[in-house]
Design a protein around this motif. Sequence first.
Motif, PDB file in Angstrom:
ATOM      1  N   GLY A  35     -69.058 -13.375 -14.652  1.00  0.00           N
ATOM      2  CA  GLY A  35     -70.110 -14.246 -15.177  1.00  0.00           C
ATOM      3  C   GLY A  35     -71.307 -14.344 -14.256  1.00  0.00           C
ATOM      4  O   GLY A  35     -71.894 -15.430 -14.118  1.00  0.00           O
ATOM      5  N   ALA A  36     -71.674 -13.243 -13.609  1.00  0.00           N
ATOM      6  CA  ALA A  36     -72.786 -13.270 -12.655  1.00  0.00           C
ATOM      7  C   ALA A  36     -74.089 -13.668 -13.350  1.00  0.00           C
ATOM      8  O   ALA A  36     -74.388 -13.211 -14.452  1.00  0.00           O
ATOM      9  CB  ALA A  36     -72.940 -11.891 -12.001  1.00  0.00           C
ATOM     10  N   GLY A  37     -74.833 -14.543 -12.699  1.00  0.00           N
ATOM     11  CA  GLY A  37     -76.109 -14.988 -13.229  1.00  0.00           C
ATOM     12  C   GLY A  37     -76.028 -16.086 -14.259  1.00  0.00           C
ATOM     13  O   GLY A  37     -77.043 -16.482 -14.822  1.00  0.00           O
ATOM     14  N   THR A  38     -74.833 -16.609 -14.522  1.00  0.00           N
ATOM     15  CA  THR A  38     -74.663 -17.696 -15.485  1.00  0.00           C
ATOM     16  C   THR A  38     -74.068 -18.910 -14.790  1.00  0.00           C
ATOM     17  O   THR A  38     -73.698 -18.866 -13.619  1.00  0.00           O
ATOM     18  CB  THR A  38     -73.742 -17.259 -16.640  1.00  0.00           C
ATOM     19  N   GLN A  39     -73.972 -20.013 -15.529  1.00  0.00           N
ATOM     20  CA  GLN A  39     -73.375 -21.215 -14.977  1.00  0.00           C
ATOM     21  C   GLN A  39     -71.875 -21.068 -14.776  1.00  0.00           C
ATOM     22  O   GLN A  39     -71.265 -21.863 -14.059  1.00  0.00           O
ATOM     23  CB  GLN A  39     -73.670 -22.405 -15.892  1.00  0.00           C
ATOM     24  N   GLU A  40     -71.281 -20.063 -15.391  1.00  0.00           N
ATOM     25  CA  GLU A  40     -69.840 -19.846 -15.278  1.00  0.00           C
ATOM     26  C   GLU A  40     -69.512 -18.773 -14.239  1.00  0.00           C
ATOM     27  O   GLU A  40     -68.437 -18.189 -14.272  1.00  0.00           O
ATOM     28  CB  GLU A  40     -69.259 -19.450 -16.632  1.00  0.00           C
ATOM     29  N   GLU A  41     -70.430 -18.501 -13.325  1.00  0.00           N
ATOM     30  CA  GLU A  41     -70.188 -17.487 -12.297  1.00  0.00           C
ATOM     31  C   GLU A  41     -69.075 -17.942 -11.359  1.00  0.00           C
ATOM     32  O   GLU A  41     -69.109 -19.047 -10.808  1.00  0.00           O
ATOM     33  CB  GLU A  41     -71.469 -17.236 -11.501  1.00  0.00           C
ATOM     34  N   VAL A  42     -68.074 -17.080 -11.199  1.00  0.00           N
ATOM     35  CA  VAL A  42     -66.907 -17.382 -10.368  1.00  0.00           C
ATOM     36  C   VAL A  42     -66.589 -16.165  -9.520  1.00  0.00           C
ATOM     37  O   VAL A  42     -66.626 -15.031 -10.006  1.00  0.00           O
ATOM     38  CB  VAL A  42     -65.679 -17.762 -11.236  1.00  0.00           C
ATOM     39  N   THR A  43     -66.269 -16.402  -8.256  1.00  0.00           N
ATOM     40  CA  THR A  43     -65.871 -15.329  -7.344  1.00  0.00           C
ATOM     41  C   THR A  43     -64.431 -15.572  -6.907  1.00  0.00           C
ATOM     42  O   THR A  43     -64.112 -16.636  -6.365  1.00  0.00           O
ATOM     43  CB  THR A  43     -66.788 -15.270  -6.113  1.00  0.00           C
ATOM     44  N   ASN A  44     -63.577 -14.598  -7.150  1.00  0.00           N
ATOM     45  CA  ASN A  44     -62.161 -14.686  -6.800  1.00  0.00           C
ATOM     46  C   ASN A  44     -61.769 -13.533  -5.889  1.00  0.00           C
ATOM     47  O   ASN A  44     -62.394 -12.468  -5.900  1.00  0.00           O
ATOM     48  CB  ASN A  44     -61.284 -14.671  -8.055  1.00  0.00           C
ATOM     49  N   PHE A  45     -60.720 -13.756  -5.117  1.00  0.00           N
ATOM     50  CA  PHE A  45     -60.162 -12.736  -4.245  1.00  0.00           C
ATOM     51  C   PHE A  45     -58.713 -12.491  -4.667  1.00  0.00           C
ATOM     52  O   PHE A  45     -57.950 -13.446  -4.869  1.00  0.00           O
ATOM     53  CB  PHE A  45     -60.204 -13.183  -2.774  1.00  0.00           C
ATOM     54  N   GLN A  46     -58.349 -11.208  -4.784  1.00  0.00           N
ATOM     55  CA  GLN A  46     -56.982 -10.885  -5.195  1.00  0.00           C
ATOM     56  C   GLN A  46     -56.022 -11.032  -4.015  1.00  0.00           C
ATOM     57  O   GLN A  46     -56.266 -10.502  -2.937  1.00  0.00           O
ATOM     58  CB  GLN A  46     -56.908  -9.467  -5.743  1.00  0.00           C
ATOM     59  N   VAL A  47     -54.960 -11.764  -4.252  1.00  0.00           N
ATOM     60  CA  VAL A  47     -53.919 -11.980  -3.251  1.00  0.00           C
ATOM     61  C   VAL A  47     -52.615 -11.423  -3.811  1.00  0.00           C
ATOM     62  O   VAL A  47     -52.236 -11.736  -4.944  1.00  0.00           O
ATOM     63  CB  VAL A  47     -53.766 -13.474  -2.913  1.00  0.00           C
ATOM     64  N   LYS A  48     -51.931 -10.605  -3.012  1.00  0.00           N
ATOM     65  CA  LYS A  48     -50.671 -10.002  -3.443  1.00  0.00           C
ATOM     66  C   LYS A  48     -49.511 -10.738  -2.784  1.00  0.00           C
ATOM     67  O   LYS A  48     -49.489 -10.912  -1.562  1.00  0.00           O
ATOM     68  CB  LYS A  48     -50.638  -8.519  -3.087  1.00  0.00           C
ATOM     69  N   ILE A  49     -48.564 -11.145  -3.632  1.00  0.00           N
ATOM     70  CA  ILE A  49     -47.390 -11.893  -3.174  1.00  0.00           C
ATOM     71  C   ILE A  49     -46.151 -11.064  -3.481  1.00  0.00           C
ATOM     72  O   ILE A  49     -45.880 -10.761  -4.649  1.00  0.00           O
ATOM     73  CB  ILE A  49     -47.308 -13.265  -3.869  1.00  0.00           C
ATOM     74  N   ARG A  50     -45.411 -10.705  -2.442  1.00  0.00           N
ATOM     75  CA  ARG A  50     -44.177  -9.938  -2.636  1.00  0.00           C
ATOM     76  C   ARG A  50     -43.073 -10.891  -3.102  1.00  0.00           C
ATOM     77  O   ARG A  50     -42.781 -11.897  -2.456  1.00  0.00           O
ATOM     78  CB  ARG A  50     -43.772  -9.256  -1.335  1.00  0.00           C
ATOM     79  N   ILE A  51     -42.465 -10.585  -4.252  1.00  0.00           N
ATOM     80  CA  ILE A  51     -41.402 -11.424  -4.818  1.00  0.00           C
ATOM     81  C   ILE A  51     -40.078 -11.049  -4.153  1.00  0.00           C
ATOM     82  O   ILE A  51     -39.659  -9.891  -4.189  1.00  0.00           O
ATOM     83  CB  ILE A  51     -41.337 -11.264  -6.339  1.00  0.00           C
ATOM     84  N   ASP A  52     -39.435 -12.046  -3.553  1.00  0.00           N
ATOM     85  CA  ASP A  52     -38.213 -11.798  -2.784  1.00  0.00           C
ATOM     86  C   ASP A  52     -36.947 -11.835  -3.633  1.00  0.00           C
ATOM     87  O   ASP A  52     -35.896 -11.364  -3.183  1.00  0.00           O
ATOM     88  CB  ASP A  52     -38.101 -12.830  -1.648  1.00  0.00           C
ATOM     89  N   ASP A  53     -37.013 -12.413  -4.831  1.00  0.00           N
ATOM     90  CA  ASP A  53     -35.822 -12.494  -5.698  1.00  0.00           C
ATOM     91  C   ASP A  53     -35.709 -11.213  -6.517  1.00  0.00           C
ATOM     92  O   ASP A  53     -36.659 -10.816  -7.201  1.00  0.00           O
ATOM     93  CB  ASP A  53     -35.920 -13.696  -6.634  1.00  0.00           C
ATOM     94  N   HIS A  54     -34.523 -10.576  -6.459  1.00  0.00           N
ATOM     95  CA  HIS A  54     -34.326  -9.298  -7.148  1.00  0.00           C
ATOM     96  C   HIS A  54     -33.202  -9.360  -8.176  1.00  0.00           C
ATOM     97  O   HIS A  54     -32.747  -8.325  -8.651  1.00  0.00           O
ATOM     98  CB  HIS A  54     -34.010  -8.196  -6.134  1.00  0.00           C
TER      99      HIS A  54
END
Length: 358
Positions: free
Chosen positions: A300-319
Motif C-alpha cells: 500500500g505504498a503512497g496510501t494511508q494503508e501503507e504498512v512495512t513488515n519484516f518476514q520472520v522464520k520460526i522453526r517448529i519443534d513439534d514433529h
Amino acid sequence: MHQPATSPPAAKPIEPGAPKPAVALPRRRKSRRRRYILIGIGALLLLWIVGAIIASKREKPIPVITEKATKRTIVQLVSATGKVQPETEVKISPEVAGEIIELPVIDGAEVKKGDLLVKVKPDTYKALLEQQEAAISSAKATNLQQKATMMKTEQDLKRADDMYAKKTISIQEYNTAQAAYDVAKNTYESSLHEIERAQAGSSQARDQLSKTTIYSPIDGTVTLLNSKLGERVVATNQFAGTEVMRVADLSHMEARVDVNENDVVNVKVGDKASVKVDAYGDRKFHGTVYQIANTGTTTGAGTQEEVTNFQVKIRIDDHDVLLRPGLSCTADIETDVVKDVVAVPMQAVTIRTGDSNL
C-alpha cells in the motif's frame, strides 16, 4: 357627655329579580396557587439545566475491575500472522527444452534422493552429441594432415638451409622455404585448437543430454505438480523456464510470519514462540526464531494503508503432526520475560487527566 348608641343601618332589602353580588376572595386564592405552581416548575427546570451543565463538565467514570496485586511472571509478546512452509523446498525446472516422455511421480508422492522425477525427449540432444563427436574426428584428421605438411616443410627448410650455406640457392628461395614452414606450423597449431573446440562442444552436448533426465536432489514429498506427461517444457536458460514440480522435506516445517516494523526491533534470533495453526484449533506448537529478514516489504505504498513488515522464520519443534505447506498460522513471539514482579491486570489500570474531578 354620652352619645346615644346608634344601631347599624338596616340592610337594604334586595328587590326580587335583582343579580347577586360577585364573591372576589375564592378567585384571588386560585390565581395565587397557579402562580406558585409555575414558579416551582421553572425552578425545577433551572435546577435540571444547571445539573446537566455540571455533569457534562465532569469526567465520565471508567468501569474497572479490582484485583489484589501479586507477584507474577510477565511475558512480552509480539503477535504476527503468516503461513506454514517447509524449511527445505526445491523447485524442479529442466535446463533443457523438449517434450516430457516420462513422469513417474504424482502430487503427494514420497521420493528418495536419486529417484527419477522427469525425463525430457533426448533425440535432439543425442543428435547434437553425435555431431560434435564427428567434429572431433574431423578435427583430428585435419590435424594429422597439417602435421604431415608441417613435417614436410620442415625438411624442405633444412634442405634449403644447407643449400643456402653452400650458395647453391638464392636468398629468395631460402625465404620461400622458411615462409612455407611457418605457415604449415601455424596451421598445425590451429588444428590443435580446432580439436579442443570440438571437444568442448562435445562436452556441452553430453551435458545437455544428461540434463534431459532429472533426479530428486533430496528425500521428500512432491508438494506441487504443474506439468503432465506429453507437455513441452521451456529450459531455464530461456526466460524463467518451466517449473515442473516442487519437492519438499515435510519433516522440518517453519512458520513464516510478517512482523510489523515497530515490533521487529524487539525480536531476536533464538526467541521462543508459540504457533497456533488455524487447521488444528486451539493446539499450540512450540517454535524458535532462527531467521529475521534484513529488508522489509512495503504494501500500500503512497496510501494511508501503507504498512512495512519484516518476514520472520520460526522453526517448529513439534514433529508429531504432519503439517502441510500453506496452512495459515498465528505466532506469539516471547521477546522479553520478567519474573517475580508485582503486577495487576491491565483492566484494573486507568489513566485520568490532570483536571479530572474523580
